[in-house]
Structures are given as C-alpha cells and as structure tokens.
Motif scaffolding. Structure first.
Motif, PDB file in Angstrom:
ATOM      1  N   PRO A   1     -12.548 -12.672  21.487  1.00 53.11           N
ATOM      2  CA  PRO A   1     -11.193 -13.031  21.092  1.00 53.11           C
ATOM      3  C   PRO A   1     -10.576 -14.586  21.318  1.00 53.11           C
ATOM      4  N   ASP A   2     -11.561 -15.030  21.996  1.00 50.53           N
ATOM      5  CA  ASP A   2     -11.171 -16.491  22.233  1.00 50.53           C
ATOM      6  C   ASP A   2     -11.631 -17.432  21.171  1.00 50.53           C
ATOM      7  N   ILE A   3     -12.264 -17.082  20.233  1.00 48.85           N
ATOM      8  CA  ILE A   3     -12.883 -17.683  19.097  1.00 48.85           C
ATOM      9  C   ILE A   3     -12.124 -17.313  17.756  1.00 48.85           C
ATOM     10  N   PHE A   4     -11.360 -16.300  18.076  1.00 53.60           N
ATOM     11  CA  PHE A   4     -10.773 -15.544  16.717  1.00 53.60           C
ATOM     12  C   PHE A   4      -9.457 -16.194  16.466  1.00 53.60           C
ATOM     13  N   ASP A   5      -9.305 -16.361  14.979  1.00 50.37           N
ATOM     14  CA  ASP A   5      -8.293 -17.272  14.398  1.00 50.37           C
ATOM     15  C   ASP A   5      -7.862 -17.064  13.161  1.00 50.37           C
ATOM     16  N   LEU A   6      -6.595 -16.094  12.935  1.00 54.75           N
ATOM     17  CA  LEU A   6      -6.242 -15.604  11.881  1.00 54.75           C
ATOM     18  C   LEU A   6      -4.742 -16.264  11.484  1.00 54.75           C
ATOM     19  N   PRO A   7      -4.565 -16.927  10.592  1.00 58.48           N
ATOM     20  CA  PRO A   7      -3.221 -17.672  10.592  1.00 58.48           C
ATOM     21  C   PRO A   7      -2.116 -16.742  10.224  1.00 58.48           C
TER      22      PRO A   7
END
Length: 268
Positions: free
Chosen positions: A249-255
C-alpha cells in the motif's frame, strides 16, 4: 421493511400505516423516525411521492447514516426496480450483499441467512434471468479483524455459505470474494491491513482507494476463473492478480476521480 410500534408499512393496511405515523409523530415529533413514518404514510396511503421524498430528505439530514432512513430511501428511489427496468438480454448482474443483512439489531435490514437471505438471492437471480441477463453472486468481503495468530476473524456468520449453497442450487456463477479478501488481508498482516480501509483504518468495513482497487482485482480474477463467458470481455492486457501477494500500500498511487468525495459511505 421498516417497523414502527410493530407495524410493517410494507404489508400493513392503510389504517395501520396511518396509525404508525401518528404514533411516531406523537412520541418523537422532531425525530428522523417520525419523518420516515410520516413519509411512508404519504407514500403508501396518500400516494404523495414528492411529499414522501421530502420527509425522507429531512430525515437524512437528521441522521445521515441511519439504516432506518436508508431503507426508506431505497424504497422510494426504487433502485432494484430501476435496474430491472433497464437490464436487457446479454447483461450481467453481479449481486453482493450480506453485511447489513446479518444485523439482528437492525430489524429494518435483517434477513436470516437460512431463509430470507436465500430468498432474496433467488429473486435477484430469477428476475435477472427472466430478462435474459446472467446473474453472478459475489460473496461478501471480510471486515478488518484479526485474531492473535494474525488470521482474519470471520464476522459474517452463515451468509457467505448461504450464498455459495444458493449459487449451487440455482446454477449461478459465484465469485468467492470472501475467501480472496481473507488471503489479501492476511498477506498484509495485522500491522498493514488497516492501510486498505477508510479513515486510517478506523472504518472496519469500507475501503480506501488501495483496498477497493485490490478487491476489484480479486473480482476480476474470480471472473477469469469462474465466469468464462464474462471473462471473454476483459481486457487481454490486464495483468493477473494473486491476493496472497498484493502490492504494498505504500507504493500504491491512484489519482482521485473528478467525482471523488469525502462523504462517509452509507451503512457499515
């Protein structure tokens, strides 16, 4: 159905609904329950849908997340009716519910797993099939709860098995999100799983972007594995997903989408 002093407005006589509304207004004139009771009276007896909707809107302002109010809105908004009016041959209907059905303290949403809950599933499947659509059942995902050994605690009782058994009985395809969510949460572990849930993990049911996206990927994997006719419509370049090996979750990115909202989800 909603209850006011033992009256069920869905099946009661007009006089029963009128009496229920009068009692609620007399006992708690400024409450959300009184507004809902009066709204039901307008809806069932006077056929004043505009007035009923206004009563329900005011009740929602008083208690934004009360199941009493939400059930009333579901009725007046006729959401299932809307789905059934628009569904057509070749469509797919994914059905997933159970979290609120299990709550005996909420008689307005409670549905016994062994009886009423299964009947609801049969109705959803039957009504979809009558219109040429294909139902798919999706078992409920776990809540955020672990035991001392780091294993997910199943808080959903008999409801996932009730759905599995009803799916077999009816020949309905089933996506076992209940099982996949356990693998997903346990892969994160008790120290990290909170990062998949809303409100910094304080919300034990609803997910943030990260959690919702990974569960959506679980559903896609379920389609691939168990609903081949629907899988034919998936993007061929969408990568496989193993819920036991989720991305951090620390590298997840969803605008966020343009329609993003900070409003808390209804129900819990």
């Amino acid at each position: 159905a909603l209850y006011f002093d033992g009256i069920d407005p869905e099946s009661a006589t007009a006089e029963g609904v009128r009496t229920a509304a009068q009692n609620a207004v007399r006992l708690a004139p400024d409450s959300a329950e009184a507004l809902v009771a009066h709204g039901y009276y307008l809806y069932r007896v006077e056929h004043d849908y505009t007035g009923a909707r206004e009563d329900f809107r005011l009740a929602l302002e008083k208690q934004p997340h009360a199941p009493l109010v939400l059930q009333a809105l579901f009725l007046i908004e006729r959401r299932l009716d809307k789905i059934l009016s628009q569904i057509k041959p070749g469509d797919w209907l994914l059905v997933q519910f159970g979290h609120n059905d299990q709550k005996t303290q909420w008689p307005q949403t409670y549905a016994e797993a062994a009886t009423t809950y299964r009947d609801y599933l049969r109705v959803y499947a039957g009504e979809a099939r009558r219109r040429g659509a294909t139902p798919v059942f999706v078992t409920s995902m776990h809540r955020h709860r672990f035991d001392a050994a780091g294993k997910v605690v199943d808080t959903l009782g008999d409801y996932p098995n009730a759905m599995r058994e009803t799916a077999r009985e009816l020949g309905v395809p089933l996506i076992d999100l209940h099982a996949m969510s356990a693998a997903f949460y346990e892969a994160l572990g008790p120290k990290e799983a909170w990062k998949a849930f809303n409100d910094g993990g304080k919300d034990l049911t609803h997910h943030d972007n990260y959690g919702a996206y990974q569960l959506a990927r679980c559903v896609v994997e379920g389609v691939r594995a168990d609903v081949p006719a629907l899988a034919a419509h998936l993007a061929v370049d969408f990568p496989p997903f193993n819920p036991s090996r989720p991305p951090s979750p620390d590298i997840f990115d969803l605008p966020p989408s343009a329609a993003a909202s900070q409003e808390a989800p209804r129900g819990n």
